[in-house]
Write a protein that holds these residues in place. Sequence first.
Motif, PDB file in Angstrom:
ATOM      1  N   PRO A 254       0.810  -1.224   0.000  1.00 40.49           N
ATOM      2  CA  PRO A 254       0.000   0.000   0.000  1.00 40.49           C
ATOM      3  C   PRO A 254       0.840   1.269   0.000  1.00 40.49           C
ATOM      4  N   ARG A 255       2.080   1.145   0.528  1.00 36.30           N
ATOM      5  CA  ARG A 255       2.942   2.323   0.651  1.00 36.30           C
ATOM      6  C   ARG A 255       4.392   1.949   0.387  1.00 36.30           C
TER       7      ARG A 255
ATOM      8  N   THR B 193       1.944   6.803  -1.094  1.00 39.17           N
ATOM      9  CA  THR B 193       0.781   5.948  -0.913  1.00 39.17           C
ATOM     10  C   THR B 193       0.208   5.611  -2.278  1.00 39.17           C
TER      11      THR B 193
ATOM     12  N   ASN C  89      -2.625   3.894  -4.916  1.00 38.94           N
ATOM     13  CA  ASN C  89      -4.081   3.948  -4.997  1.00 38.94           C
ATOM     14  C   ASN C  89      -4.693   2.852  -4.123  1.00 38.94           C
ATOM     15  N   PRO C  90      -5.312   3.198  -2.989  1.00 37.86           N
ATOM     16  CA  PRO C  90      -5.793   2.161  -2.061  1.00 37.86           C
ATOM     17  C   PRO C  90      -6.796   1.210  -2.686  1.00 37.86           C
TER      18      PRO C  90
ATOM     19  N   ARG D 257      -6.102  -2.785  -3.025  1.00 37.57           N
ATOM     20  CA  ARG D 257      -7.026  -3.725  -2.395  1.00 37.57           C
ATOM     21  C   ARG D 257      -7.622  -4.681  -3.419  1.00 37.57           C
TER      22      ARG D 257
ATOM     23  N   ASP E 292       3.691  -2.782   3.822  1.00 41.24           N
ATOM     24  CA  ASP E 292       4.495  -1.700   3.250  1.00 41.24           C
ATOM     25  C   ASP E 292       5.939  -2.119   3.011  1.00 41.24           C
TER      26      ASP E 292
ATOM     27  N   THR F 234       4.470   6.957   8.562  1.00 37.54           N
ATOM     28  CA  THR F 234       3.040   6.763   8.257  1.00 37.54           C
ATOM     29  C   THR F 234       2.154   7.159   9.425  1.00 37.54           C
TER      30      THR F 234
ATOM     31  N   GLN G 152       0.058   4.334  10.718  1.00 34.88           N
ATOM     32  CA  GLN G 152      -0.897   3.683   9.819  1.00 34.88           C
ATOM     33  C   GLN G 152      -0.285   2.521   9.042  1.00 34.88           C
TER      34      GLN G 152
ATOM     35  N   ASP H  33      -2.500   6.805 -10.394  1.00 33.39           N
ATOM     36  CA  ASP H  33      -3.451   5.903  -9.749  1.00 33.39           C
ATOM     37  C   ASP H  33      -3.445   4.509 -10.361  1.00 33.39           C
TER      38      ASP H  33
END
Length: 352
Positions: free
Chosen positions: A137-138, A187, A189-190, A194, A234, A259, A262, A291
């Motif tokens: 995610p990061r 970060t 694109n969540p 996912r 991460d 983070t 997070q 993205d």
Amino acid sequence: MIGRPTWMVSCLALLLGMAGAGTAQAARIPVRVVVVTTFEVGNDTGDVPGEFQTWVEKLPLPQVLPAPGTWHGVMRYNPDLQVLGIASGEGPEHMASSITALVLDPRFDLRHAYFVLAGIAGIDPNFGSAGSAVWAPRVINGGLAHMVDAREIPAGWPDGFTPVQGSVPDEQPVPPLHSLSGDMAYTLNPALVRWAYDLTRAVPLADTPALRAIRARYAGYPQAQKPPTVLLGDTVSSETFWVGARMNRWAERWVTYWTKGQGTFATTAEEDVGFMQALTLQAQAGRVDPDRVLILRTASNYDMPPPGQTAAALLKSEATEGGYSGYLPSVAAAYQVGSVVVRELALRPPGP
């Protein structure tokens, strides 16, 4: 820790690309997905595989395209899937220059292409096991910091690293992630991360006798003793190949710090910060979509030794036993998991 800022490499590649912009342009080659790997150890086919070879042989990527200005010198292409594959070269500088050269190549319009970085990595035994695949995610920059020699670390400091923008390890407030001092965290694109994780979380990964033997050494680390699986975590990106329990604790702290609690440190690799820096700068020029970027790291080894072994002994054992303990399973996992996502992305309608 990183000796040469990757933004300098990207700027140089940009100038070289602008210089060649006046040359005649061939017909654009359609690209829906760019598969980014970092190295190949020999030929692209037919020998011991690096990260690139499995994609070339299995996706496959049959067409050879010249790749001037990149480490590998050639790219590979699948015209049916419209998937382009590249081996950037190891290290953030190679990655940044190769990605910038690719994006500026007049043969391609990459404004709506997806980028999937699929490479091997070290893994935190507090997080997962060798042979596992981890979607990031990061990306946290582990190479840009002030570092105090271990023999001079002040009492009370957890380690010798502070932000470049500060003078103590827990500098508050946390400095900006992107500033004149450098880029510290990205970060992805969540929703896309996912989606990729959900699509692949049930993909079965190989569990070999060698991997089981490696895991058995990590008594007291329950996550390290689990069979390989697909995870979310991460990545810390640093050109220095650090190793050991103390450095692992630093990496866990570094991710938590940048983070603001997070993130979760999972894997460690070289190129990811150069990858994100190059794409972010090119996105500012409208040449790529930030993205549409994914990073998959598969665990070839643990970043610290098992109980009873020193960091130096771990390095020696990896060298004398023929390389990273989970090398071949991790190379296979990068394709096995990554190709599921790449094929699905290639089937999406082109365009925004």
